[in-house]
Design an enzyme around this catalytic site. Structure first.
Site, PDB file in Angstrom:
ATOM      1  N   GLY A 167       0.523  -1.481  -0.488  1.00 20.76           N
ATOM      2  CA  GLY A 167      -0.288  -0.179   0.159  1.00 20.76           C
ATOM      3  C   GLY A 167       0.659   0.801  -0.011  1.00 20.76           C
ATOM      4  O   GLY A 167      -0.242   2.084  -0.079  1.00 20.76           O
ATOM      5  N   MET A 197       3.117   2.403  -1.990  1.00 22.95           N
ATOM      6  CA  MET A 197       3.265   3.151  -3.649  1.00 22.95           C
ATOM      7  C   MET A 197       1.655   3.150  -4.307  1.00 22.95           C
ATOM      8  O   MET A 197       0.929   2.529  -4.095  1.00 22.95           O
ATOM      9  CB  MET A 197       4.049   2.363  -4.294  1.00 22.95           C
ATOM     10  CG  MET A 197       5.865   3.320  -3.619  1.00 22.95           C
ATOM     11  SD  MET A 197       6.781   1.962  -4.610  1.00 22.95           S
ATOM     12  CE  MET A 197       6.896   0.759  -4.337  1.00 22.95           C
ATOM     13  N   ARG A 247       3.407 -13.622  -3.299  1.00 26.65           N
ATOM     14  CA  ARG A 247       4.402 -14.048  -2.606  1.00 26.65           C
ATOM     15  C   ARG A 247       5.077 -14.243  -1.562  1.00 26.65           C
ATOM     16  O   ARG A 247       3.316 -14.555  -0.986  1.00 26.65           O
ATOM     17  CB  ARG A 247       4.915 -11.725  -2.281  1.00 26.65           C
ATOM     18  CG  ARG A 247       3.604 -11.621  -1.322  1.00 26.65           C
ATOM     19  CD  ARG A 247       3.282 -10.193  -1.722  1.00 26.65           C
ATOM     20  NE  ARG A 247       1.999  -9.548  -0.523  1.00 26.65           N
ATOM     21  CZ  ARG A 247       1.986  -8.795  -0.755  1.00 26.65           C
ATOM     22  NH1 ARG A 247       2.027  -7.666  -1.332  1.00 26.65           N
ATOM     23  NH2 ARG A 247       0.673  -7.728   0.127  1.00 26.65           N
ATOM     24  N   HIS A 276      -5.968  -3.134   4.389  1.00 21.19           N
ATOM     25  CA  HIS A 276      -4.382  -2.300   4.799  1.00 21.19           C
ATOM     26  C   HIS A 276      -4.065  -1.912   5.973  1.00 21.19           C
ATOM     27  O   HIS A 276      -2.633  -2.854   6.746  1.00 21.19           O
ATOM     28  CB  HIS A 276      -4.674  -0.980   4.124  1.00 21.19           C
ATOM     29  CG  HIS A 276      -3.357  -0.185   4.108  1.00 21.19           C
ATOM     30  ND1 HIS A 276      -3.596   0.918   5.263  1.00 21.19           N
ATOM     31  CD2 HIS A 276      -2.339   0.155   3.746  1.00 21.19           C
ATOM     32  CE1 HIS A 276      -2.281   1.268   5.851  1.00 21.19           C
ATOM     33  NE2 HIS A 276      -1.700   1.191   4.637  1.00 21.19           N
ATOM     34  N   ARG A 314      33.707  -4.853  36.027  1.00 17.90           N
ATOM     35  CA  ARG A 314      34.014  -3.504  35.350  1.00 17.90           C
ATOM     36  C   ARG A 314      34.277  -2.013  36.462  1.00 17.90           C
ATOM     37  O   ARG A 314      33.669  -2.653  38.137  1.00 17.90           O
ATOM     38  CB  ARG A 314      33.661  -2.477  34.421  1.00 17.90           C
ATOM     39  CG  ARG A 314      34.013  -1.336  33.839  1.00 17.90           C
ATOM     40  CD  ARG A 314      32.818  -0.541  32.761  1.00 17.90           C
ATOM     41  NE  ARG A 314      31.712   0.270  33.260  1.00 17.90           N
ATOM     42  CZ  ARG A 314      30.669   0.214  32.897  1.00 17.90           C
ATOM     43  NH1 ARG A 314      30.618   0.326  31.576  1.00 17.90           N
ATOM     44  NH2 ARG A 314      29.473   1.060  33.601  1.00 17.90           N
ATOM     45  N   GLU A 352      36.631   0.848  24.157  1.00 15.00           N
ATOM     46  CA  GLU A 352      35.188   2.365  24.068  1.00 15.00           C
ATOM     47  C   GLU A 352      35.961   3.934  23.501  1.00 15.00           C
ATOM     48  O   GLU A 352      35.221   4.758  23.305  1.00 15.00           O
ATOM     49  CB  GLU A 352      34.967   2.387  25.928  1.00 15.00           C
ATOM     50  CG  GLU A 352      35.854   2.420  26.387  1.00 15.00           C
ATOM     51  CD  GLU A 352      34.392   2.409  27.979  1.00 15.00           C
ATOM     52  OE1 GLU A 352      33.602   2.166  27.949  1.00 15.00           O
ATOM     53  OE2 GLU A 352      35.011   1.869  28.945  1.00 15.00           O
ATOM     54  N   GLY A 374      32.715  -1.696  24.495  1.00 12.68           N
ATOM     55  CA  GLY A 374      32.079  -1.589  25.348  1.00 12.68           C
ATOM     56  C   GLY A 374      31.717   0.057  23.906  1.00 12.68           C
ATOM     57  O   GLY A 374      31.905   1.111  23.958  1.00 12.68           O
ATOM     58  N   ASN A 422      28.766   1.041  23.786  1.00 15.08           N
ATOM     59  CA  ASN A 422      27.901   2.798  23.323  1.00 15.08           C
ATOM     60  C   ASN A 422      28.707   3.925  23.449  1.00 15.08           C
ATOM     61  O   ASN A 422      28.780   4.815  22.473  1.00 15.08           O
ATOM     62  CB  ASN A 422      27.217   2.519  24.673  1.00 15.08           C
ATOM     63  CG  ASN A 422      25.782   1.849  25.339  1.00 15.08           C
ATOM     64  OD1 ASN A 422      25.498   1.002  24.021  1.00 15.08           O
ATOM     65  ND2 ASN A 422      25.435   1.189  26.071  1.00 15.08           N
TER      66      ASN A 422
END
Length: 889
Positions: A100, A102, A335, A451, A625, A758, A779, A781
């Site tokens: 839906g 296009m 499909r 849809h 850590r 990091e 690390g 992040n």
């Protein structure tokens, strides 16, 4: 010269990159001998050339004309001829399904003359004018840019004037008048007339489909589904067959298995006397597919045979569009069907049992995002009351939110942090922003192939369609059920698995899949399918999976969920709560003796924490850590302290001495950019005794667990290393403390010492750092923040939405690893680290460790494990297995 057009008979399902998904599958059905209306395909290459230059590629018009001529010769009719005209549909067809998003234009070739010939050849004047008004409306919206609401309003006005309940109540004369109204709307809005030339209609329709690749809803859908913007769409031009020729005609959508649950059976929708757009738009409520057995039994049996052929050929759930034209079946599209997460696992397991796919292929058919959806909570069955309404269970799950009635309001409220449910009569592609923002979608019309249903299933959003008891008043911003009125903003609960809608917020409970990971129970076929996929993934994966956990409870949960250790235990979380006062005492110490007393007071608490986590993960590695954040984070807020001190002084009193000392410390330690300041290893090097206290707590916890008969495997990780000299200095202190505890305990206490990679400099000098590090943990992040120069806490709300809209990136680099930048740094560090220290253990402990696509990257670069939050451990296990098989991330 490039070739841009292919007949259906020239392609196949493996050419989706060139012919688009729709075109490739039409070609495949043609090769299989199924009843496919003939046509041809304009390739994605033609679309890309058009979008790059803004003009039609050289030779395209000639190729289309040649293929149209061949189509006309085969049919014995010409496009738009006066007597028995040939008509075609013009449809988009991208490499990946974008339902839906296009454009489609049906009945191309009709004009004021050929509509008369169509009426004569069909023997049905109403049908001819109905087809013509559809063309004028679609062409006006799609090609000429007229606001579709103007056509909708004209249709509603006509139905009101003649007293028709729906469009079937309009006769031929009504529809002929509507065509003239539509043409006048086009003239008024565009200054030009609806084109009467069939060739012009076809040429402009093809280019309009190309242009629809870049409409806003298509761009938004691609961003949501991570579909590249540079693929372009193919265009299929296909001979029209008509489902709106009377009660013995119709259109429908069929699935070879239930796309919501995965169960075998007859699933789909059928709408008599309708074209395909009527089925998926939801403007009229359909009947179940098995009703076709009564309406047109021969077509139904033929359809069932073709469904079996296609599922066996594609070895997967197939989504099929078809039309019955006066009792004759035509196959318009197939499909591999979109499905819910539940259906994905159920179907994969069933296909493996049926011998259609191998166990490896079954694992490749599911992915981690689907597993994550199955772990979402469900409504507590003991707490639900009488539902407000029932509808079609279109996309499962449970969601609670405030009812809203248009896309813009959904987006606005969601951006303010409110959870919403989008309520519509039916959705259209223009509703996509609101559908993305909503927790659930509720419609009063449509079925499993509408849809709303198709898009919701693709996004994993809860959806109930066709709740006919509900009357939606979008202008009044309310819906009613019987005598109950639900105003906008009222909280409702939507159960997409049962198709039920409840007033208020229904409590949620854990899903059966989560219970399986907690207990091992397999109460139903879905959980059994998930369990089988997980077992196979664990059997083939190379990548280990650990958890990020800071408490014994989190560690125990992670172990139940299949974690093979802890990849990140954050010690700063252990300094919060009641222990904050001990940290304050350490910071405010005026002498070495005071500081040592504060550290000694912290030591038993740290030891107790580590002992509990090592017990929960007995026999498995626990990477601890050392303290990472700046110390001022453990002190009261600077502004709050300043106000307290200033208030006391203003009242003529004496400020609290402790507050004054704290404020002085906060001011002394204040940094403009603390994330790049005194934290991590830097803190350990300038705050005497802190590293020694933490290492002693770890070592003594190891001794305690060994004396209790355990097998503790602690690893010590130094954060925020920039240079090997920093790590060398810290290691000297670590090794000294470990030696002291070993001597005191009378047993060797050996803990591997490694570092987090990091910072970009650490990645680029990994070969040097590996001389001192026994393991690396990336690390990602901080590595993402420092590589991009982004502060995660600030930029996501500030400009990420604009960056996504403008295509700077397609997904947040904090969500999925940036392979070209951050990923390249990881690759360099892996290569140089292992060159310096062969066999160097490497993992990742950032949020990316639980992201499916990122897991594939980490497998590919040769990491030994990923570490993620406990609830993401099953996702990482599954994706690690798929990565080993080469399944896409």
């Amino acid at each position: 010269m490039a070739r841009y057009v292919y007949a259906f008979g020239e392609g196949g399902k493996d050419q989706a990159d060139l012919l688009g998904g729709k075109g490739a599958n039409l070609a495949e059905m043609t090769r299989l001998g199924l009843p496919v209306p003939p046509g041809f395909i304009v390739t994605t290459e033609a679309c890309r050339a058009y979008l790059a230059t803004g003009g039609e590629p050289p030779g395209l018009s000639r190729e289309i004309s040649d293929h149209l001529a061949a189509l006309e010769r085969a049919a014995g009719r010409r496009l738009g001829q006066r007597d028995d005209p040939l008509l075609v549909s013009v449809r988009s067809g991208a490499r990946y399904s974008m339902p839906g998003m296009m454009e489609t234009i049906l009945d191309v070739g009709l004009n004021d003359d050929s509509v008369q010939g169509l009426a004569k050849s069909a023997g049905d004047e109403r049908f001819a004018w109905d087809s013509y008004r559809r063309l004028v409306q679609m062409f006006g919206c799609t090609v000429m840019g007229v606001d579709g609401a103007l056509f909708d309003q004209a249709l509603e006005d006509l139905k009101r004037d003649v007293g028709a309940a729906d469009d079937l109540g309009l006769n031929a004369g009504d529809l002929a008048g509507l065509v003239e109204t539509y043409k006048e709307v086009i003239r008024r809005e565009t200054g030009e007339s609806f084109p009467q030339s069939p060739a012009e209609q076809l040429q402009r329709a093809v280019l309009a489909v190309f242009q629809s690749w870049n409409v806003e809803r298509a761009r938004l859908y691609r961003r949501r589904e991570h579909i590249p913007d540079d693929l372009g769409t193919a265009v299929t031009v296909q001979t029209m067959v008509f489902g709106n020729l009377g009660p013995d005609s119709g259109s429908g959508v069929a699935f070879t298995r239930d796309p919501a649950t995965g169960r075998s059976g007859v699933y789909g929708d059928y709408l008599a006397n309708a074209q395909g757009e009527d089925v998926v738009s939801g403007i009229r409520n359909t009947v179940p597919l098995d009703e076709l057995a009564r309406i047109a039994p021969e077509a139904y049996e033929e359809l069932r045979r073709h469904m079996a052929t296609l599922e066996a050929h594609y070895r997967d759930l197939c989504d099929i569009e078809f039309t019955v034209e006066r009792g004759r079946l035509w196959m318009l599209q197939t499909r591999v069907g979109k499905r819910t997460a539940e259906a994905a696992f159920t179907i994969a397991s069933a296909l493996a049992d049926e011998g259609l796919v191998t166990a490896d292929e079954a694992l490749e058919r599911v992915h981690g995002d689907q597993l994550a959806r199955l772990m979402f909570p469900r409504f507590d069955a003991s707490s639900v009351g009488e539902p407000l309404a029932h509808g079609v269970p279109a996309s499962p799950g449970a969601a609670v939110g405030a009812a809203v009635f248009d896309s813009a309001e959904a987006v606005r409220r969601a951006s303010d942090g409110e959870k919403v449910v989008l309520v519509r009569e039916e959705t259209t592609p223009d509703d996509l922003p609101g559908m993305v923002a909503a927790q659930a979608i509720l419609t009063s019309r449509g079925g499993k192939t509408s849809h709303a249903a198709v898009v919701a299933r693709g996004m994993g959003t809860v959806c109930v369609c066709g709740a006919e008891e509900i009357t939606v008043d979008t202008r009044g911003r309310r819906f009613t059920v019987g005598g109950t009125v639900m105003e906008e903003g009222t909280v409702i609960s939507v159960d997409g698995s049962a198709g039920a809608v409840y007033p208020g917020a229904v409590p949620l409970v854990d899903s059966s899949v989560v219970r399986y990971f907690e207990t091992g129970e397999r109460p139903d076929p879905l959980v059994d399918a998930v369990a089988r996929a997980m077992e196979h993934a664990d059997g083939v994966r190379r990548l280990g999976v650990r958890a990020n956990a800071d408490t014994p409870e989190d560690a125990a949960r992670a172990r139940r969920f299949g974690a093979e250790g802890i990849g990140l235990c954050r010690t700063e979380h252990m300094f919060l709560g009641d222990r904050r006062r001990l940290v304050e005492a350490m910071i405010l110490a005026d002498s070495d003796a005071e500081r040592d007393r504060a550290l000694e007071a912290l030591l038993p608490f740290q030891r107790q924490d580590f002992s509990g986590i090592l017990d929960a993960m007995d026999g498995l590695p626990v990477t601890i850590r050392l303290l990472d954040p700046p110390l001022h984070e453990f002190l009261p807020d600077r502004t709050e302290l300043a106000v307290r001190v200033a208030t006391a002084e203003a009242r003529g009193g004496t400020p609290d001495e402790h507050d004054v000392r704290l404020l002085d410390a906060v001011n002394r330690m204040h940094e403009e950019n603390p994330m790049l300041g005194l934290r991590g290893v830097r803190l350990g090097l300038v705050a005497p005794g802190l590293v020694a206290m933490q290492v002693r707590a770890i070592a003594e916890a190891v001794v305690e667990r060994r004396r209790a008969g355990g097998d503790p495997r602690a690893e010590i990780m130094v954060p925020l290393i920039d240079t090997v000299e920093e790590l060398r200095l810290v290691r000297e202190e670590v090794d000294r403390v470990l030696a002291d505890v070993s001597a005191e305990a009378g047993m060797p206490v050996g803990c591997p010492v490694g570092t987090m990679i990091e910072l970009p400099r650490a990645a680029l000098t990994a070969g040097l750092i590996a001389e001192e590090a026994e393991f690396f943990s990336f690390g990602t992040n901080d590595l993402t923040q420092t590589t991009w120069g982004f502060s995660r806490d600030d930029v996501e709300a500030a400009f990420f939405s604009a960056y996504l809209d403008k295509g700077v990136f397609t997904v947040s680099p904090f969500e999925t690893i940036d392979r070209k930048g951050v990923g390249r740094l990881v690759e360099i560090a892996v290569r140089e680290g292992r060159a310096a220290r062969p066999g160097l253990q490497m993992g990742v402990c950032g949020e990316h460790g639980g992201d499916p696509e990122s897991v594939h990257f980490f497998h590919g670069v040769g990491l030994d494990y990923v570490s993620c939050s406990p609830y993401r451990v099953p996702v990482a296990r599954l994706e690690a297995g798929r990565a080993a098989l080469g399944g896409g991330g």
